[in-house]
Design a protein around this motif. Structure first.
Motif, PDB file in Angstrom:
ATOM      1  N   ASN A  34      62.786  51.007  29.285  1.00 29.24           N
ATOM      2  CA  ASN A  34      63.696  52.148  29.307  1.00 29.24           C
ATOM      3  C   ASN A  34      64.375  52.210  30.667  1.00 29.24           C
ATOM      4  OD1 ASN A  34      62.983  52.951  26.720  1.00 29.24           O
ATOM      5  ND2 ASN A  34      61.208  54.074  27.497  1.00 29.24           N
ATOM      6  N   ILE A  35      65.691  52.192  30.660  1.00 32.33           N
ATOM      7  CA  ILE A  35      66.450  52.264  31.906  1.00 32.33           C
ATOM      8  C   ILE A  35      66.637  53.730  32.268  1.00 32.33           C
ATOM      9  CG2 ILE A  35      68.620  51.695  33.037  1.00 32.33           C
ATOM     10  CD1 ILE A  35      68.831  49.300  31.183  1.00 32.33           C
ATOM     11  N   SER A  40      69.554  50.780  38.805  1.00 30.89           N
ATOM     12  CA  SER A  40      70.384  49.577  38.759  1.00 30.89           C
ATOM     13  C   SER A  40      69.819  48.594  37.738  1.00 30.89           C
ATOM     14  CB  SER A  40      70.455  48.914  40.130  1.00 30.89           C
ATOM     15  OG  SER A  40      69.200  48.360  40.461  1.00 30.89           O
ATOM     16  N   LEU A  41      70.680  47.754  37.251  1.00 26.49           N
ATOM     17  CA  LEU A  41      70.281  46.764  36.262  1.00 26.49           C
ATOM     18  C   LEU A  41      69.307  45.752  36.865  1.00 26.49           C
ATOM     19  CD1 LEU A  41      70.794  46.021  33.340  1.00 26.49           C
ATOM     20  CD2 LEU A  41      72.620  44.528  34.110  1.00 26.49           C
ATOM     21  N   ASP A  42      69.460  45.478  38.158  1.00 28.44           N
ATOM     22  CA  ASP A  42      68.562  44.529  38.822  1.00 28.44           C
ATOM     23  C   ASP A  42      67.120  45.024  38.809  1.00 28.44           C
ATOM     24  OD1 ASP A  42      70.574  42.732  39.391  1.00 28.44           O
ATOM     25  OD2 ASP A  42      71.047  43.663  41.331  1.00 28.44           O
ATOM     26  N   LEU A  79      65.731  44.749  35.299  1.00 27.00           N
ATOM     27  CA  LEU A  79      65.459  43.353  34.995  1.00 27.00           C
ATOM     28  C   LEU A  79      64.168  42.899  35.670  1.00 27.00           C
ATOM     29  CD1 LEU A  79      66.498  40.842  33.556  1.00 27.00           C
ATOM     30  CD2 LEU A  79      67.739  40.262  35.634  1.00 27.00           C
ATOM     31  N   LYS A  80      63.942  43.364  36.890  1.00 20.85           N
ATOM     32  CA  LYS A  80      62.724  43.030  37.624  1.00 20.85           C
ATOM     33  C   LYS A  80      61.494  43.597  36.903  1.00 20.85           C
ATOM     34  CE  LYS A  80      60.988  42.940  42.331  1.00 20.85           C
ATOM     35  NZ  LYS A  80      61.252  43.319  43.719  1.00 20.85           N
ATOM     36  N   ARG A  81      61.601  44.837  36.399  1.00 21.49           N
ATOM     37  CA  ARG A  81      60.498  45.427  35.636  1.00 21.49           C
ATOM     38  C   ARG A  81      60.237  44.653  34.351  1.00 21.49           C
ATOM     39  NH1 ARG A  81      60.848  50.703  33.709  1.00 21.49           N
ATOM     40  NH2 ARG A  81      63.093  50.751  33.897  1.00 21.49           N
ATOM     41  N   PHE A  82      61.319  44.200  33.697  1.00 17.29           N
ATOM     42  CA  PHE A  82      61.179  43.411  32.478  1.00 17.29           C
ATOM     43  C   PHE A  82      60.443  42.101  32.766  1.00 17.29           C
ATOM     44  CE2 PHE A  82      62.777  39.900  29.897  1.00 17.29           C
ATOM     45  CZ  PHE A  82      62.343  40.315  28.648  1.00 17.29           C
TER      46      PHE A  82
END
Length: 64
Positions: free
Chosen positions: A5-6, A11-13, A16-19
């Motif tokens: 969940n964003i 930020s998208l970065d 992405l790091k959490r993913f």
């Protein structure tokens, strides 16, 4: 399935790091690589024992 969940203003970065962290914790990639070539149980057990001895020696060196 991994769901990220964003948060508002994130930020998208960072998302992405959490993913990537969640994906790595699942061990899917590690399992895929291990299944590419068959390893006999005796060889796997020997490798596991060698790794355990290595970790044990590292812990002994750290306490000295």
């Amino acid at each position: 399935m991994i769901i990220i969940n964003i948060k508002d203003g994130e930020s998208l970065d960072k998302a992405l790091k959490r993913f990537k962290k969640k994906f790595e914790k699942t061990g899917v990639l590690r399992e895929l690589r291990s299944r590419q070539a068959y390893e006999k149980k005796s060889v796997a057990r020997r490798t596991e024992i060698k790794h355990a001895v290595y970790i044990q020696n590292m812990n002994l060196d750290a306490t000295v």
